[in-house]
Motif scaffolding. Sequence first.
Motif, mmCIF file in Angstrom:
data_model
loop_
_atom_site.group_PDB
_atom_site.id
_atom_site.type_symbol
_atom_site.label_atom_id
_atom_site.label_comp_id
_atom_site.label_asym_id
_atom_site.label_seq_id
_atom_site.Cartn_x
_atom_site.Cartn_y
_atom_site.Cartn_z
ATOM 1 N N UNK A 1 9.308 -3.128 39.952
ATOM 2 C CA UNK A 1 9.158 -4.553 40.265
ATOM 3 C C UNK A 1 8.669 -5.316 39.050
ATOM 4 N N UNK A 2 8.268 -6.556 39.286
ATOM 5 C CA UNK A 2 7.815 -7.388 38.163
ATOM 6 C C UNK A 2 6.402 -7.912 38.385
ATOM 7 N N UNK A 3 5.648 -7.229 39.214
ATOM 8 C CA UNK A 3 4.261 -7.610 39.513
ATOM 9 C C UNK A 3 4.163 -8.884 40.334
ATOM 10 N N UNK A 4 5.288 -9.415 40.827
ATOM 11 C CA UNK A 4 5.238 -10.605 41.675
ATOM 12 C C UNK A 4 5.711 -10.269 43.090
ATOM 13 N N UNK B 1 0.531 -3.332 41.991
ATOM 14 C CA UNK B 1 -0.387 -4.470 41.875
ATOM 15 C C UNK B 1 -0.488 -5.189 43.216
ATOM 16 N N UNK B 2 -1.396 -6.125 43.319
ATOM 17 C CA UNK B 2 -1.678 -6.724 44.624
ATOM 18 C C UNK B 2 -0.548 -7.596 45.164
ATOM 19 N N UNK B 3 0.167 -8.298 44.277
ATOM 20 C CA UNK B 3 1.243 -9.159 44.776
ATOM 21 C C UNK B 3 2.423 -8.345 45.300
ATOM 22 N N UNK B 4 2.734 -7.234 44.631
ATOM 23 C CA UNK B 4 3.826 -6.386 45.141
ATOM 24 C C UNK B 4 3.392 -5.706 46.435
ATOM 25 N N UNK C 1 3.943 -5.345 52.217
ATOM 26 C CA UNK C 1 3.343 -5.568 53.537
ATOM 27 C C UNK C 1 4.198 -6.550 54.340
ATOM 28 N N UNK C 2 4.659 -7.587 53.669
ATOM 29 C CA UNK C 2 5.503 -8.572 54.346
ATOM 30 C C UNK C 2 6.754 -7.899 54.921
ATOM 31 N N UNK C 3 7.394 -7.052 54.110
ATOM 32 C CA UNK C 3 8.604 -6.369 54.583
ATOM 33 C C UNK C 3 8.284 -5.510 55.801
ATOM 34 N N UNK C 4 7.205 -4.755 55.704
ATOM 35 C CA UNK C 4 6.828 -3.840 56.786
ATOM 36 C C UNK C 4 6.569 -4.604 58.084
ATOM 37 N N UNK C 5 5.788 -5.688 57.976
ATOM 38 C CA UNK C 5 5.440 -6.452 59.172
ATOM 39 C C UNK C 5 6.640 -7.200 59.748
ATOM 40 N N UNK C 6 7.529 -7.660 58.859
ATOM 41 C CA UNK C 6 8.731 -8.354 59.349
ATOM 42 C C UNK C 6 9.598 -7.416 60.181
ATOM 43 N N UNK C 7 9.499 -6.120 59.898
ATOM 44 C CA UNK C 7 10.295 -5.149 60.655
ATOM 45 C C UNK C 7 9.545 -4.681 61.903
ATOM 46 N N UNK C 8 8.369 -5.234 62.127
ATOM 47 C CA UNK C 8 7.582 -4.825 63.281
ATOM 48 C C UNK C 8 6.921 -3.472 63.098
#
Lengths: 334, 334
Positions: free
Chosen positions: A217-220, A245-248, A253-260
């Motif tokens: 990734x790019x740390x974002x 890093x924290x942003x990745x 986390x966003x991906x995981x939660x979006x998938x339930x």
Amino acid sequence: MATIKDVARAAGVSTATVSRVLNDHPSVTAESRERVLAAVERLAYHPNAAARTLRSADVTTLGLVIGDVLNPFFTELARAVEDEARAHGYYVITGNADEDPRRQDEYLDILLEQRVAGLLLCPTDRVSPLVEEVVRRGRPIVLIDRSIDGLDLPVVRSDNATATRELVDHLVALGHRRIAIISGPTSLVTGRERLAAFRAALAAHGLEVADRDVRIGDFQTASGVAAMGELMERPDPPTAVFAADNLMALGALRWVRDRGLRPGSDIGLASFDDLPWFEFVDPPITAVRQQTEEMGRAAVRELIALLNGRPARSRTLPCQLVIRGSCGERQGAQ
Amino acid sequence: MATIKDVARAAGVSTATVSRVLNDHPSVTAESRERVLAAVERLAYHPNAAARTLRSADVTTLGLVIGDVLNPFFTELARAVEDEARAHGYYVITGNADEDPRRQDEYLDILLEQRVAGLLLCPTDRVSPLVEEVVRRGRPIVLIDRSIDGLDLPVVRSDNATATRELVDHLVALGHRRIAIISGPTSLVTGRERLAAFRAALAAHGLEVADRDVRIGDFQTASGVAAMGELMERPDPPTAVFAADNLMALGALRWVRDRGLRPGSDIGLASFDDLPWFEFVDPPITAVRQQTEEMGRAAVRELIALLNGRPARSRTLPCQLVIRGSCGERQGAQ
DNA sequence: CTGAAAGCGCTTACAG
DNA sequence: CTGAAAGCGCTTACAG
């Protein structure tokens, strides 16, 4: 705008006397001082910084270029740098590279033109013509968070390797065998080091990292979302993912939660770099905590040493593994 | 360091010609241009910004003073300001007031001395001698997020009242009758407005706000922790708490979780200002979302209008209530 | 203690 | 197209 001449005229003295009053030069009579200060007040006079800088050698501004303003790590760093600098009588002008080497060099250029006393840089790339120039011309510079290959510059950074190894040990102890990594760019030493330490730690447990389990990734944030998707949308996903890093980690986390899905039970998730809100997530996020504030302060101290003609020392600060629930069944102490 | 004289000598031309090449003045022969650029390259020449600023009128730097670098709201704002400014050919120098009026004025002072083309300010206090001076001297300035009483300055901000009212309606609909507020300082318009709207909205439901249910924080995390403690450590705590910014909400959340309590079921919690991680908390935090990025961009556009001799318009941007689970039983759509 | 004057490094009319 | 020269607003030896 009022100039020093206007003040001198209004106070009935020479510009030299006005200058002396403004710079707390001792040899001025109380009466002159008073009249000058009154004129300054009355005319709402502000010295022209450009003229002052041009004329006098002593600059009290430091330049700081951070990797990304949207990353709380750099924000905390910037705050610590500012506090320490102010304590030493310096102000800090900050530029945001946005993890873009060209932007980094643009800001370096501006700061050079502004004739800052010294530079603090979180490099965004392996090489940079401007950084090499800074070095060649002997301008005082201290790197933070990331070193640059081939340039022997003082750098204040974290011990990435030890903390990463501890994290891998923790994951393996919880039973994980297929552990993936969302790495930072390999053009950055933080990217490379954390990845290398990750591989080495797994190897020590007799585990190998498949190429498909290494995403760059790019740390974002966005790259964390994308990488997590690539890792998980396969027939044989890993059981745990380490975000470098924290942003990745936020993106993952966003991906995981979006998938339930739920971290911890459905997929282990850990982050390099801790954040205040990690403890409030369900379940709380396991992370490597850096001494961010001390990193910023130490870098300023080393830069000031340089400015005073003393040598600067590089420093590597230890990290701390903060075990919470996001990698699976909770362990005892943290 | 190489100066324009060194370059002129090395290129065999006058300093005027060097200056013309560097500023893309059309009347220079290709040959002169080439020799100058070669010399610039060879000597690693960087123009002295101080000298340039002193001599020429056109300044391409804007000054920005934010309330607190550690507040993601201001960080996002700063990023948007920078992006929009760069798109118009300006650079941005940022100062961090840390919610301290004195620091704000110090940075204003520095920016005035640096002769920035215009100022962007998120005021940290009701009055400020330096701001009044800026106004008196007619320097271009646009306020962001907060207006200043008695000063008729262009300001780009959120519609605090409507969003607060919607939030209160939501809380009442969920059955809450004893709702407390952790307000911002009443010296700030954002503090006062959100508090006033809060009171008015409750009154519209026939509810009154007891003095003990109004705590005044400073928009930073620690004050949120303290205020939450004061509210809850009473025999008759409220059933819901509205934190007037994201950092105080973080503080309140910290207090709640430290006591082993759960937002939503044990105590309703809502925040003015939304954050990316609010959706990951257990339960997700209900919040008022501001158009932060647009606020920053619009402010830059108004400032640039001012710089070009056009009038600046004040703007009030609508907010959006994002209903999640932290105030109790989940509602239907958000 | 104070002032006249030089000079920091540029840009920009003004001549040519 | 180009250069000599003035001047932006300060600071700082140098005299007195």
